[in-house]
Design a protein around this motif. Structure first.
Motif, mmCIF file in Angstrom:
data_model
loop_
_atom_site.group_PDB
_atom_site.id
_atom_site.type_symbol
_atom_site.label_atom_id
_atom_site.label_comp_id
_atom_site.label_asym_id
_atom_site.label_seq_id
_atom_site.Cartn_x
_atom_site.Cartn_y
_atom_site.Cartn_z
ATOM 1 N N ALA A 246 15.504 -51.390 -16.351
ATOM 2 C CA ALA A 246 14.877 -51.136 -17.705
ATOM 3 C C ALA A 246 13.836 -52.094 -17.815
ATOM 4 O O ALA A 246 12.782 -51.877 -18.497
ATOM 5 C CB ALA A 246 16.026 -51.296 -18.903
ATOM 6 N N GLY A 247 14.167 -53.158 -17.823
ATOM 7 C CA GLY A 247 13.158 -54.591 -17.636
ATOM 8 C C GLY A 247 11.928 -54.250 -17.016
ATOM 9 O O GLY A 247 10.886 -54.316 -17.333
ATOM 10 N N LEU A 248 11.955 -53.994 -15.774
ATOM 11 C CA LEU A 248 10.834 -53.804 -14.769
ATOM 12 C C LEU A 248 9.970 -52.370 -15.395
ATOM 13 O O LEU A 248 8.914 -52.524 -15.159
ATOM 14 C CB LEU A 248 11.234 -53.563 -13.357
ATOM 15 C CG LEU A 248 10.278 -53.342 -12.110
ATOM 16 C CD1 LEU A 248 9.166 -54.445 -12.458
ATOM 17 C CD2 LEU A 248 10.804 -53.159 -10.894
ATOM 18 N N ALA A 249 10.733 -51.323 -15.731
ATOM 19 C CA ALA A 249 10.153 -50.091 -16.150
ATOM 20 C C ALA A 249 9.308 -50.359 -17.358
ATOM 21 O O ALA A 249 8.106 -49.971 -17.355
ATOM 22 C CB ALA A 249 11.263 -49.174 -16.170
ATOM 23 N N GLN A 250 9.893 -50.970 -18.141
ATOM 24 C CA GLN A 250 9.048 -51.351 -19.297
ATOM 25 C C GLN A 250 8.053 -52.511 -18.955
ATOM 26 O O GLN A 250 6.851 -52.019 -19.705
ATOM 27 C CB GLN A 250 10.006 -52.149 -20.354
ATOM 28 C CG GLN A 250 9.218 -52.413 -21.719
ATOM 29 C CD GLN A 250 10.354 -52.927 -22.699
ATOM 30 O OE1 GLN A 250 11.294 -53.545 -22.402
ATOM 31 N NE2 GLN A 250 10.169 -52.828 -24.253
ATOM 32 N N LEU A 252 6.102 -52.344 -16.470
ATOM 33 C CA LEU A 252 5.189 -51.668 -15.757
ATOM 34 C C LEU A 252 4.493 -50.656 -16.696
ATOM 35 O O LEU A 252 3.498 -49.926 -16.471
ATOM 36 C CB LEU A 252 5.722 -50.881 -14.578
ATOM 37 C CG LEU A 252 6.250 -51.633 -13.414
ATOM 38 C CD1 LEU A 252 7.080 -50.871 -12.592
ATOM 39 C CD2 LEU A 252 5.145 -52.254 -12.622
ATOM 40 N N GLY A 253 4.866 -50.623 -17.871
ATOM 41 C CA GLY A 253 4.217 -49.545 -18.976
ATOM 42 C C GLY A 253 5.166 -48.363 -19.103
ATOM 43 O O GLY A 253 4.643 -47.554 -19.980
ATOM 44 N N GLY A 254 6.404 -48.151 -18.519
ATOM 45 C CA GLY A 254 7.112 -46.930 -18.920
ATOM 46 C C GLY A 254 8.030 -47.466 -19.887
ATOM 47 O O GLY A 254 8.118 -48.383 -20.657
ATOM 48 N N PRO A 255 8.937 -46.523 -20.037
ATOM 49 C CA PRO A 255 10.108 -46.762 -21.128
ATOM 50 C C PRO A 255 10.993 -47.705 -20.713
ATOM 51 O O PRO A 255 11.427 -48.084 -19.748
ATOM 52 C CB PRO A 255 10.828 -45.214 -21.050
ATOM 53 C CG PRO A 255 10.529 -44.916 -19.544
ATOM 54 C CD PRO A 255 9.096 -45.360 -19.214
ATOM 55 N N ALA A 256 11.537 -48.303 -21.931
ATOM 56 C CA ALA A 256 12.612 -49.499 -21.844
ATOM 57 C C ALA A 256 14.180 -48.746 -21.439
ATOM 58 O O ALA A 256 14.814 -49.001 -22.344
ATOM 59 C CB ALA A 256 12.544 -50.103 -23.145
ATOM 60 N N ALA A 257 14.207 -48.274 -20.153
ATOM 61 C CA ALA A 257 15.367 -47.609 -19.643
ATOM 62 C C ALA A 257 15.464 -47.776 -18.584
ATOM 63 O O ALA A 257 14.565 -47.758 -17.821
ATOM 64 C CB ALA A 257 15.726 -46.378 -20.390
ATOM 65 N N PRO A 258 16.452 -47.544 -17.923
ATOM 66 C CA PRO A 258 16.842 -47.474 -16.312
ATOM 67 C C PRO A 258 15.869 -46.131 -15.955
ATOM 68 O O PRO A 258 15.893 -45.133 -16.671
ATOM 69 C CB PRO A 258 18.102 -47.461 -15.898
ATOM 70 C CG PRO A 258 18.735 -47.224 -16.990
ATOM 71 C CD PRO A 258 18.106 -47.514 -18.411
ATOM 72 N N LEU A 326 1.722 -51.009 -3.566
ATOM 73 C CA LEU A 326 2.274 -49.750 -3.987
ATOM 74 C C LEU A 326 1.595 -49.070 -5.505
ATOM 75 O O LEU A 326 1.491 -49.878 -6.305
ATOM 76 C CB LEU A 326 3.725 -49.529 -4.091
ATOM 77 C CG LEU A 326 4.458 -50.178 -3.016
ATOM 78 C CD1 LEU A 326 5.970 -49.932 -3.114
ATOM 79 C CD2 LEU A 326 4.135 -49.101 -1.755
ATOM 80 N N GLY A 327 1.377 -47.873 -5.533
ATOM 81 C CA GLY A 327 1.035 -47.295 -6.854
ATOM 82 C C GLY A 327 1.619 -45.921 -7.125
ATOM 83 O O GLY A 327 2.415 -45.297 -6.217
ATOM 84 N N PHE A 328 1.710 -45.803 -8.490
ATOM 85 C CA PHE A 328 2.496 -44.358 -8.968
ATOM 86 C C PHE A 328 2.004 -44.026 -10.209
ATOM 87 O O PHE A 328 1.586 -45.119 -11.083
ATOM 88 C CB PHE A 328 3.983 -44.510 -8.604
ATOM 89 C CG PHE A 328 4.557 -45.354 -9.510
ATOM 90 C CD1 PHE A 328 5.038 -45.160 -10.769
ATOM 91 C CD2 PHE A 328 4.868 -46.980 -9.036
ATOM 92 C CE1 PHE A 328 5.724 -46.143 -11.577
ATOM 93 C CE2 PHE A 328 5.523 -47.818 -9.922
ATOM 94 C CZ PHE A 328 5.833 -47.425 -11.178
ATOM 95 N N PRO A 329 1.836 -42.860 -10.614
ATOM 96 C CA PRO A 329 1.774 -42.461 -11.948
ATOM 97 C C PRO A 329 2.897 -42.713 -12.786
ATOM 98 O O PRO A 329 3.968 -42.540 -12.377
ATOM 99 C CB PRO A 329 1.527 -40.860 -11.821
ATOM 100 C CG PRO A 329 2.117 -40.612 -10.715
ATOM 101 C CD PRO A 329 2.024 -41.720 -9.849
ATOM 102 N N LEU A 330 2.667 -43.351 -14.169
ATOM 103 C CA LEU A 330 3.575 -43.641 -15.088
ATOM 104 C C LEU A 330 4.462 -42.420 -15.240
ATOM 105 O O LEU A 330 5.648 -42.495 -15.858
ATOM 106 C CB LEU A 330 3.228 -44.513 -16.355
ATOM 107 C CG LEU A 330 2.630 -45.904 -16.154
ATOM 108 C CD1 LEU A 330 1.852 -46.286 -17.180
ATOM 109 C CD2 LEU A 330 3.904 -46.599 -15.611
ATOM 110 N N SER A 331 3.857 -41.376 -15.065
ATOM 111 C CA SER A 331 4.710 -40.149 -15.665
ATOM 112 C C SER A 331 5.581 -39.884 -14.447
ATOM 113 O O SER A 331 6.649 -38.856 -14.928
ATOM 114 C CB SER A 331 3.654 -38.857 -15.702
ATOM 115 O OG SER A 331 3.071 -38.624 -14.380
ATOM 116 N N ALA A 332 5.552 -40.352 -13.421
ATOM 117 C CA ALA A 332 6.802 -40.201 -12.623
ATOM 118 C C ALA A 332 7.932 -40.896 -12.762
ATOM 119 O O ALA A 332 9.012 -40.661 -12.335
ATOM 120 C CB ALA A 332 6.379 -40.557 -11.087
ATOM 121 N N LEU A 333 7.762 -41.946 -13.846
ATOM 122 C CA LEU A 333 9.157 -42.668 -14.225
ATOM 123 C C LEU A 333 9.894 -41.372 -15.025
ATOM 124 O O LEU A 333 9.508 -41.206 -15.984
ATOM 125 C CB LEU A 333 8.982 -43.975 -14.898
ATOM 126 C CG LEU A 333 8.338 -45.125 -14.187
ATOM 127 C CD1 LEU A 333 7.955 -46.000 -15.091
ATOM 128 C CD2 LEU A 333 9.346 -45.381 -13.000
#
Length: 339
Positions: A246-250, A252-258, A326-333
């Motif tokens: 969750a911490g890394l996802a947040q 990176l600009g993603g949700p605060a969740a695994p 590495l890169g990925f669209p945030l929508s992929a989270l």
């Protein structure tokens, strides 16, 4: 019983072996004509559920119905089901025709009729010219089809398949996957398929139930199971997804969740990340060539390793120790439950 009854219904079903709860409170409806897979690691409860449907085991708690009929006290031979086992269980002293006709013989069907029905069942699995052979004269794939014909000749309303492809090599397994699904579509029979192989479950099923520790942790169409896993266990087990804490996802600009991040969603970047993308520097720890694809294992920090799946044309020449971004669209989270 009504025509709208599920082919199989579990209500709060449990099966205990001493202190071990092999099945622990399973609720499940399987629709008529559905190709339904039970997927999970060894000891997860999937095979015990299959044996409960077949009548080889009885629930410690809860109820099972088959087309609206309670199964409590109904012996296996009186249920509208048949089972195909991984080891085929063919009689070596009988020819193929008599193996297929065996269940009809036990029911007292006259020889001419049971042989005619057995030939028709063999034709369904494209072995109508093999009736006089013994099982030892057949290949593994042919023996599997004989076992399938022997189950189908009894015209079950539900066909139970207990890891039936596990003993076959990869090429035969892939061929049988195609044949099984085509046969199920043709017959319209409800298939309940037990496997630990994610590829089998995803490629053949209308719906998949993922089992862990005696419970169903997610059930749905293959696309949902793969692309929208409910828990980190499902993400890791089905397709070996990366699980982003969750911490890394947040960060990176993603949700605060695994979050689940599929390996094929990751790319190698040569410059800045496009808008709506996240980027992570890392170092390759392993690089594997898989013919049509390459798989990398990239360390992005002391605790995080990401699997990356690339087309074979990309990443050529990269070796362990190489620095990459590495890169990925945030929508992929895909956010999952924290468990």
């Amino acid at each position: 019983m009504t025509s709208s009854a599920p082919a199989v219904r579990f209500r709060a079903v449990a099966r205990h072996f001493g202190a071990v709860r092999a099945v622990d409170g399973v609720d499940l409806d399987i629709a008529p004509g559905e190709f339904f897979s039970m997927l999970g690691p060894s000891g997860s409860g999937k095979t015990t559920c299959l044996r409960l449907i077949a009548g080889f085991e009885q629930p410690s708690e809860g109820e099972i119905e088959i087309f609206g009929v309670p199964s409590a006290g109904v012996p296996p031979y009186a249920r509208a089901v048949n089972t195909v086992f991984q080891d085929y269980a063919l009689f070596p002293h009988m020819n193929v025709l008599d193996n297929v006709a065996y269940g009809l013989m036990v029911k007292g069907v006259p020889k001419a009729q049971r042989h005619a029905e057995a030939r028709a069942a063999l034709a369904l699995v494209r072995l109508d010219s093999h009736g006089e052979r013994r099982p030892a004269q057949l290949s593994g794939g042919q023996r599997q089809r004989v076992a399938l014909a022997r189950a189908l000749v009894n015209k079950p309303r539900v066909l139970l398949l207990d890891e039936p492809l596990g003993a076959l090599d990869l090429k035969l397994r892939e061929e049988m996957q195609v044949e099984l699904k085509a046969l199920q579509r043709k017959l319209g029979t409800t298939f309940v398929f037990v496997t630990h192989d994610q590829g089998e479950a995803l490629s053949m099923s209308d719906r998949v139930a993922v089992f862990a520790e005696g419970r169903i942790v997610q059930v749905g169409p293959p696309e949902d199971i793969y692309e929208r896993p409910r828990t980190p266990f499902v993400a890791r087990f089905v397709g070996a997804s990366n699980v982003i804490e969750a911490g890394l996802a947040q960060a990176l600009g993603g949700p605060a969740a695994p979050c689940s991040l599929r390996p094929e969603a990751l790319s190698l970047l040569d410059g800045p990340a496009p808008e709506g993308w996240a980027s992570l520097p890392g170092r390759i720890e392993d690089a594997q060539y898989h013919g049509a694809s390459r798989r990398l294992l990239v360390a992005v920090d002391a605790a995080t390793r990401l699997a990356v799946a690339l087309p074979a044309a990309e990443g050529a020449g990269l070796a362990p120790g190489a620095a990459v971004t590495l890169g990925f669209p945030l929508s992929a989270l895909w956010a999952m439950e924290a468990v």
